[in-house]
Design a protein around this motif. Structure first.
Motif, PDB file in Angstrom:
ATOM      1  N   THR A  87       6.307  39.928   4.144  1.00  0.00           N
ATOM      2  CA  THR A  87       6.564  39.340   2.828  1.00  0.00           C
ATOM      3  C   THR A  87       6.229  37.844   2.760  1.00  0.00           C
ATOM      4  N   ALA A  88       6.808  37.172   1.763  1.00  0.00           N
ATOM      5  CA  ALA A  88       6.468  35.771   1.517  1.00  0.00           C
ATOM      6  C   ALA A  88       6.938  34.869   2.650  1.00  0.00           C
ATOM      7  N   GLY A  89       8.123  35.120   3.174  1.00  0.00           N
ATOM      8  CA  GLY A  89       8.635  34.284   4.251  1.00  0.00           C
ATOM      9  C   GLY A  89       7.793  34.386   5.503  1.00  0.00           C
ATOM     10  N   GLY A  90       7.415  35.592   5.869  1.00  0.00           N
ATOM     11  CA  GLY A  90       6.587  35.785   7.050  1.00  0.00           C
ATOM     12  C   GLY A  90       5.201  35.193   6.890  1.00  0.00           C
ATOM     13  N   LEU A  91       4.639  35.351   5.696  1.00  0.00           N
ATOM     14  CA  LEU A  91       3.341  34.741   5.434  1.00  0.00           C
ATOM     15  C   LEU A  91       3.452  33.222   5.524  1.00  0.00           C
ATOM     16  N   GLY A  92       4.563  32.688   5.028  1.00  0.00           N
ATOM     17  CA  GLY A  92       4.789  31.247   5.146  1.00  0.00           C
ATOM     18  C   GLY A  92       4.870  30.801   6.585  1.00  0.00           C
ATOM     19  N   HIS A  93       5.582  31.563   7.412  1.00  0.00           N
ATOM     20  CA  HIS A  93       5.655  31.229   8.836  1.00  0.00           C
ATOM     21  C   HIS A  93       4.273  31.203   9.479  1.00  0.00           C
ATOM     22  N   GLY A  94       3.413  32.087   9.049  1.00  0.00           N
ATOM     23  CA  GLY A  94       2.101  32.204   9.671  1.00  0.00           C
ATOM     24  C   GLY A  94       1.048  31.272   9.131  1.00  0.00           C
ATOM     25  N   MET A  95       1.361  30.481   8.093  1.00  0.00           N
ATOM     26  CA  MET A  95       0.316  29.725   7.399  1.00  0.00           C
ATOM     27  C   MET A  95      -0.372  28.687   8.279  1.00  0.00           C
ATOM     28  N   GLY A  96       0.358  28.020   9.170  1.00  0.00           N
ATOM     29  CA  GLY A  96      -0.272  27.015  10.019  1.00  0.00           C
ATOM     30  C   GLY A  96      -1.385  27.609  10.849  1.00  0.00           C
ATOM     31  N   ASN A  97      -1.103  28.731  11.497  1.00  0.00           N
ATOM     32  CA  ASN A  97      -2.138  29.365  12.314  1.00  0.00           C
ATOM     33  C   ASN A  97      -3.173  30.092  11.468  1.00  0.00           C
ATOM     34  N   LEU A  98      -2.807  30.474  10.245  1.00  0.00           N
ATOM     35  CA  LEU A  98      -3.812  31.035   9.347  1.00  0.00           C
ATOM     36  C   LEU A  98      -4.820  29.960   8.934  1.00  0.00           C
ATOM     37  N   LEU A  99      -4.343  28.738   8.742  1.00  0.00           N
ATOM     38  CA  LEU A  99      -5.248  27.626   8.469  1.00  0.00           C
ATOM     39  C   LEU A  99      -6.128  27.337   9.688  1.00  0.00           C
ATOM     40  N   ASN A 100      -5.551  27.424  10.888  1.00  0.00           N
ATOM     41  CA  ASN A 100      -6.362  27.279  12.101  1.00  0.00           C
ATOM     42  C   ASN A 100      -7.495  28.302  12.123  1.00  0.00           C
ATOM     43  N   ALA A 101      -7.164  29.559  11.810  1.00  0.00           N
ATOM     44  CA  ALA A 101      -8.174  30.618  11.822  1.00  0.00           C
ATOM     45  C   ALA A 101      -9.251  30.369  10.784  1.00  0.00           C
ATOM     46  N   SER A 102      -8.847  29.834   9.641  1.00  0.00           N
ATOM     47  CA  SER A 102      -9.814  29.544   8.585  1.00  0.00           C
ATOM     48  C   SER A 102     -10.792  28.460   9.028  1.00  0.00           C
ATOM     49  N   VAL A 103     -10.270  27.388   9.625  1.00  0.00           N
ATOM     50  CA  VAL A 103     -11.133  26.303  10.095  1.00  0.00           C
ATOM     51  C   VAL A 103     -12.053  26.794  11.214  1.00  0.00           C
ATOM     52  N   SER A 104     -11.534  27.632  12.082  1.00  0.00           N
ATOM     53  CA  SER A 104     -12.322  28.170  13.197  1.00  0.00           C
ATOM     54  C   SER A 104     -13.235  29.305  12.758  1.00  0.00           C
ATOM     55  N   GLN A 105     -13.122  29.737  11.517  1.00  0.00           N
ATOM     56  CA  GLN A 105     -13.919  30.838  10.970  1.00  0.00           C
ATOM     57  C   GLN A 105     -13.741  32.114  11.797  1.00  0.00           C
ATOM     58  N   THR A 106     -12.478  32.396  12.143  1.00  0.00           N
ATOM     59  CA  THR A 106     -12.160  33.611  12.891  1.00  0.00           C
ATOM     60  C   THR A 106     -12.036  34.786  11.935  1.00  0.00           C
ATOM     61  N   PRO A 107     -12.747  35.892  12.184  1.00  0.00           N
ATOM     62  CA  PRO A 107     -12.637  37.053  11.288  1.00  0.00           C
ATOM     63  C   PRO A 107     -11.303  37.781  11.479  1.00  0.00           C
ATOM     64  N   LEU A 108     -10.465  37.719  10.479  1.00  0.00           N
ATOM     65  CA  LEU A 108      -9.162  38.384  10.507  1.00  0.00           C
ATOM     66  C   LEU A 108      -8.960  39.185   9.231  1.00  0.00           C
TER      67      LEU A 108
END
Length: 566
Positions: A87-108
């Motif tokens: 849900t929203a809370g879990g997605l919020g917890h993951g946002m920092g590393n999701l931004l890392n993946a975006s900058v690194s262009q990791t396919p997820l």
């Protein structure tokens, strides 16, 4: 995998649930692992997994670790990672590393459970606008409205995560969609060949061959790793007698560090990069965003008169920041395969000059290596282990064939200095800059490499962002050695402040909120609490034996190295 008689009957009655449809698609896409941390909205998926033994659920204890594990897996395996958040809370917890993946262009392919859409009108607990939350960090985000949409949207997510520029995509999965019966056909896997060859390669060959031998630098960006083009880059460098640099803040070192033409990574300040490039008339950048800077410094990293040539599959990056006389859109490996014979022909009249330039590059590398060893010798007997010595001993113990995941910023530049491997995929790093990536990424990397050994280098501060990854490593019995470089402070921040004359903190030696000494953090106890063996190293001579023993054990373990702040 063959379906069971129960599933056949369910299909005939239209009773096949959305969660079962999702898992069928994942199996056909070749997914082996689902990285996640379940909550109430994920219960339909968790229940459906009981009937899919070929799909393994990798349990992380916090969503930031979930994302980074999938990131590490995708980078190591060379295929999209699949993860499921809460849900929203879990997605919020993951946002920092999701931004890392975006900058690194990791396919997820990122999914999150959503509240049952039939009662979202009443603002239930755990409900949030997941699409809006995820959108800034992904290529696109969408909510699945009906189970019948799953085949199209899930397969689109896998395809788009890999399309240039690669990166994460997001799907919101409401509970009622996961429970909804459907007899939709899941279809089959699409085969997409993305090895497009750039146009204009004869023009590029003439341009590169026309640059004076010794006046061209090659920059191997992260995209070289995704294209598996290290061998082609080395051949181009050999023809042109050019040094190969890595990105200033890399996700990968996508080039064999044992190659005599490897010149190390670019610095991270624009002025320092410009100084490094001052002796060149042109750079040939393979992939985009290889000259990332952190703190502002006046001027461009590309000095005046230095031309920028580029090949990238990402059309958006060409000419985006730096003017270019010629840049081409295409897959790096496929394009270099065509470029190489054109370059050989174009450079033939000056072959002796290019060979002489190559000799000078090799001599410069040898000199740098000798300087690095001299630096280590100078600090070998320091009372507290110097960062350069710690990095030297760690790299020596790891050797050339074990994967390294690095989030130890205090030692990272030294670590890269001492690498000497024929394996172009040995080293990965935190490109996005949001701490808490390294330890879980190492867990995912081991899975992506078929449960092979991985060594994770992590700073003492970074280790506190996602220590839960230690439990997953122990639970999965993965041969990951976590090496904590402990200087008991945010040393990089202090270093940044010392580099600016106007900071009072640096002038007085008083740094607020940058020390981790009162009380000191017990990393040995932390490792023990998560089920790992550990040891504390305070002498340089003990570093290599400790890491070698940890790696030989075949079990996850933690080695803490106390390092100085210089």
């Amino acid at each position: 995998m063959a379906i069971t008689p129960l599933e056949v009957a369910a299909r005939r009655t239209g009773g096949r649930r959305g969660a079962d449809i999702l898992l069928e698609i994942l199996e056909s896409e070749g997914v082996r692992y689902i990285f996640g941390n379940p909550g109430t909205t994920e219960l339909p998926l968790i229940d459906a997994l009981q009937r899919r033994p070929d799909l393994k659920y990798v349990l992380a204890l916090q969503e930031a670790s979930v994302v980074a594990m999938a990131d590490g897996y995708a980078q190591a395996a060379g295929r999209p990672g699949f993860l499921n958040l809460h849900t929203a809370g879990g997605l919020g917890h993951g946002m920092g590393n999701l931004l890392n993946a975006s900058v690194s262009q990791t396919p997820l392919v990122v999914t999150a459970g959503q509240q049952d859409s039939r009662h979202t009108i009443s603002d239930p607990l755990l409900f949030g606008d997941l699409v809006s939350i995820a959108t800034p960090a992904v290529k696109w985000a969408q909510e699945v409205l009906h189970a019948d949409q799953l085949p199209v949207l899930v397969r689109r997510a896998f395809n788009d995560s890999m399309a240039a520029p690669s990166g994460p995509v997001f799907l919101s999965l409401p509970m009622d969609v996961m429970e909804e019966p459907s007899d939709v056909d899941v279809g089959s896997l699409s085969v997409i060949n993305r090895a497009s060859i750039a146009g204009g390669l004869p023009d590029l060959a003439r341009a590169l061959a026309g640059i004076a031998p010794g006046r061209l630098a090659i920059i191997a960006g992260d995209e070289v790793h995704g294209a598996d083009a290290a061998a082609q880059v080395a051949e181009v460098a050999g023809i042109l007698g050019a040094p190969v640099y890595g990105a200033s803040w890399p996700s990968r070192i996508p080039f064999a560090t044992s190659c005599p033409l490897w010149a190390g990574n670019m610095p991270t300040r624009a002025t320092d990069i410009a100084r490094r490039l001052a002796d060149y008339d042109a750079i040939f950048a393979l992939g985009g965003k290889s000259l990332i800077t952190i703190l502002y410094s006046e001027g461009s990293p590309v000095p005046p008169g230095c031309a920028v040539y580029q090949v990238s599959a990402d059309v958006r990056d060409l000419g985006r920041t730096f003017q270019t006389p010629l840049s081409l859109v295409g897959n790096i490996r496929a394009s270099l395969d065509v470029l190489i014979p054109l370059l050989q022909q174009a450079t033939q009249p000056r072959r002796a000059e290019f060979s002489a330039a190559r000799t000078r590059v090799i001599a410069a590398r040898t000199s740098r290596r000798m300087d690095a060893e001299t630096l280590v010798a100078r600090h070998r007997d320091d009372p507290v282990i110097a960062p350069c010595v710690a990095a030297h001993e760690v790299v020596r113990a790891i050797g050339p064939q074990v994967a390294i995941v690095d989030e130890a910023i205090a030692t990272s530049s030294y670590t890269r200095m001492f690498l000497d491997s024929d394996w172009a995929a040995q080293y990965s790093f935190l490109r996005g800059g949001a701490l808490g990536w390294g330890m879980p990424a190492a867990v995912g990397a081991s899975l992506g490499l078929g449960r092979e050994p991985v060594v994770c280098l992590v700073g003492d501060g970074a280790a506190l962002y996602s220590p839960q990854a230690l439990w997953t490593a122990a639970h999965e019995r993965l041969p990951v050695t976590f090496v904590v470089m402990n200087n008991r402070e945010y040393n990089v921040l202090k270093g940044f402040m010392r580099g600016q004359t106007h900071y009072v903190s640096a002038q007085e030696g008083n740094f607020l909120a940058m020390d981790l000494r009162d009380p000191p953090i017990d990393y040995q106890a932390m490792a023990t609490s998560y089920g790992l063996e550990s040891c504390l190293i305070t002498r340089a001579g003990d570093i290599a034996p400790a890491i070698e023993a940890a790696m030989a054990s075949g079990r996850p373990s933690l080695v803490e190295i106390v390092i100085s702040t210089i």
